[in-house]
Design a protein around this motif. Structure first.
Motif, PDB file in Angstrom:
ATOM      1  N   UNK A  68       8.554 -10.200  -1.024  1.00  0.00           N
ATOM      2  CA  UNK A  68       7.117 -10.346  -1.227  1.00  0.00           C
ATOM      3  C   UNK A  68       6.371  -9.033  -1.217  1.00  0.00           C
ATOM      4  N   UNK A  69       7.003  -7.949  -0.729  1.00  0.00           N
ATOM      5  CA  UNK A  69       6.310  -6.665  -0.684  1.00  0.00           C
ATOM      6  C   UNK A  69       6.653  -5.804  -1.906  1.00  0.00           C
TER       7      UNK A  69
ATOM      8  N   UNK B 149      -7.671  -9.227   0.070  1.00  0.00           N
ATOM      9  CA  UNK B 149      -6.989  -8.116   0.751  1.00  0.00           C
ATOM     10  C   UNK B 149      -5.504  -8.398   0.922  1.00  0.00           C
ATOM     11  N   UNK B 150      -4.958  -9.237   0.032  1.00  0.00           N
ATOM     12  CA  UNK B 150      -3.542  -9.606   0.115  1.00  0.00           C
ATOM     13  C   UNK B 150      -2.772  -9.179  -1.127  1.00  0.00           C
TER      14      UNK B 150
ATOM     15  N   UNK C  36       2.306  -5.187  -0.949  1.00  0.00           N
ATOM     16  CA  UNK C  36       2.517  -4.432   0.285  1.00  0.00           C
ATOM     17  C   UNK C  36       1.187  -4.220   1.007  1.00  0.00           C
ATOM     18  N   UNK C  37       1.076  -4.593   2.290  1.00  0.00           N
ATOM     19  CA  UNK C  37      -0.202  -4.482   3.003  1.00  0.00           C
ATOM     20  C   UNK C  37      -0.748  -3.059   3.057  1.00  0.00           C
TER      21      UNK C  37
ATOM     22  N   UNK D  46      -4.896   0.567   1.227  1.00  0.00           N
ATOM     23  CA  UNK D  46      -5.314   1.857   0.678  1.00  0.00           C
ATOM     24  C   UNK D  46      -6.236   1.663  -0.525  1.00  0.00           C
ATOM     25  N   UNK D  47      -5.894   0.723  -1.385  1.00  0.00           N
ATOM     26  CA  UNK D  47      -6.746   0.444  -2.544  1.00  0.00           C
ATOM     27  C   UNK D  47      -8.101  -0.101  -2.108  1.00  0.00           C
TER      28      UNK D  47
END
Length: 328
Positions: A110-111, A210-211, A227-228, A233-234
């Motif tokens: 998932x990342x 934010x996911x 990736x969290x 960061x974005x």
């Protein structure tokens, strides 16, 4: 199991009783020990099953191997019980291990980054994920699409806003002078979105709850990030763009906004950028860029691009360094 260790004196008493005489008094004389000292050693040796009484004042020395077996029998039983417990626990929990590992692999998968090269695939994936959004959508667009693309996007955005999703978007300043683009951002505003414009938007990004984050790629495609750390960061980058952007009001003309656009053009001229680069970066056509350049030449009373750049430098119009020079 006795807790105190045998002493060298105990060993001497054991050997004396084993090899010479089972009589305690004689052992004391031969070893030069007091009656009480021998009695203490006899007590410890008996506790370890190395001696047993053999009449008044007499003690028979026993096999250390037999004594060890007798003393550790309970321990061996406990060890066997622990081994059975370990085996039972492993058999009971073992099948769950494969389920856990499969879940962890799914989390790791998932990342990873999902890449798209086809615009339709991006739109379908975005529509699927948008249906799951519950809290917020953040978008930044360096350019706006065709009228057909804007209408399709508005239908998707309307569904989000109807669900109460907080929606913030930043588009280029030049959208204020493009009829279809201006109508689009006004419609978004009426639906409840917060819309701002900026002179420069470094790249296209869409952040969902934010996911998930969609970002444009250099090949003209898009990437979906999960990736969290990357998504966080974005989100920071978006907040920076948002803070420096200007709110879209009711009017279509804002001299301050278009001064921002002109300043960005001057900075690009100072760096020797081509018309194609500037148009792409500012989200405008080369024809619109030419109109900006002509108007700026008229304002500064010069005839050529070179003179325009010199006049801007002389007036200090390009010295605030808002945008780092990251592309050549």
């Amino acid at each position: 199991m006795p807790s105190d260790e045998l002493t060298p004196q105990d060993i001497d008493v054991y050997r004396q009783l084993l090899e010479t005489s089972p009589d305690a008094e004689e052992s004391a004389r031969r070893l030069g020990l007091s009656h009480d000292q021998v009695a203490e050693s006899v007590k410890r040796l008996t506790a370890r099953r190395l001696l047993r009484p053999d009449g008044p004042g007499r003690h028979e020395a026993l096999s250390p191997a037999v004594a060890a077996a007798a003393l550790t029998a309970a321990c061996h039983t406990r060890v066997h019980e622990l081994v059975r417990l370990i085996d039972t626990t492993r058999r009971e929990l073992g099948p769950l291990g494969s389920a856990y590992e499969a879940h962890r692999r799914q989390e790791l998968d998932g990342t990873t980054t999902e890449l798209f090269t086809d615009g339709d695939a991006v739109r379908h994936r975005l529509a699927d994920l948008s249906a799951q959004v519950r809290r917020s959508v953040l978008t930044a667009h360096p350019t706006l699409g065709s009228p057909e693309t804007l209408r399709a996007a508005l239908d998707l955005d309307r569904g989000l806003l109807d669900r109460g999703v907080r929606y913030r978007t930043v588009v280029p300043h030049t959208a204020r002078r493009q009829r279809e683009a201006l109508q689009h951002v006004r419609r978004l505003g009426r639906l409840g979105a917060q819309v701002r414009t900026a002179a420069v938007i470094p790249g296209r990004m869409i952040l969902l709850d934010d996911t998930f984050a969609f970002v444009s790629t250099g090949s003209g495609g898009a990437a979906l990030l999960r990736d969290p750390v990357a998504v966080g960061f974005l989100s920071v980058i978006f907040d920076h763009i948002w803070e420096h952007a200007r709110t879209v009001g009711g009017g279509s003309h804002d001299d301050t906004v278009f001064e921002d656009v002109e300043l960005e053009i001057l900075r690009h001229l100072e760096r020797g950028r081509s018309d194609e680069f500037m148009s792409r970066r500012l989200g405008i056509s080369t024809r619109t860029l030419s109109r900006y350049l002509a108007g700026m030449c008229e304002k500064l009373q010069v005839d050529t691009r070179f003179q325009l750049g010199m006049a801007a430098a002389r007036l200090g119009l390009t010295g605030d360094g808002r945008e780092p020079d990251t592309e050549g």
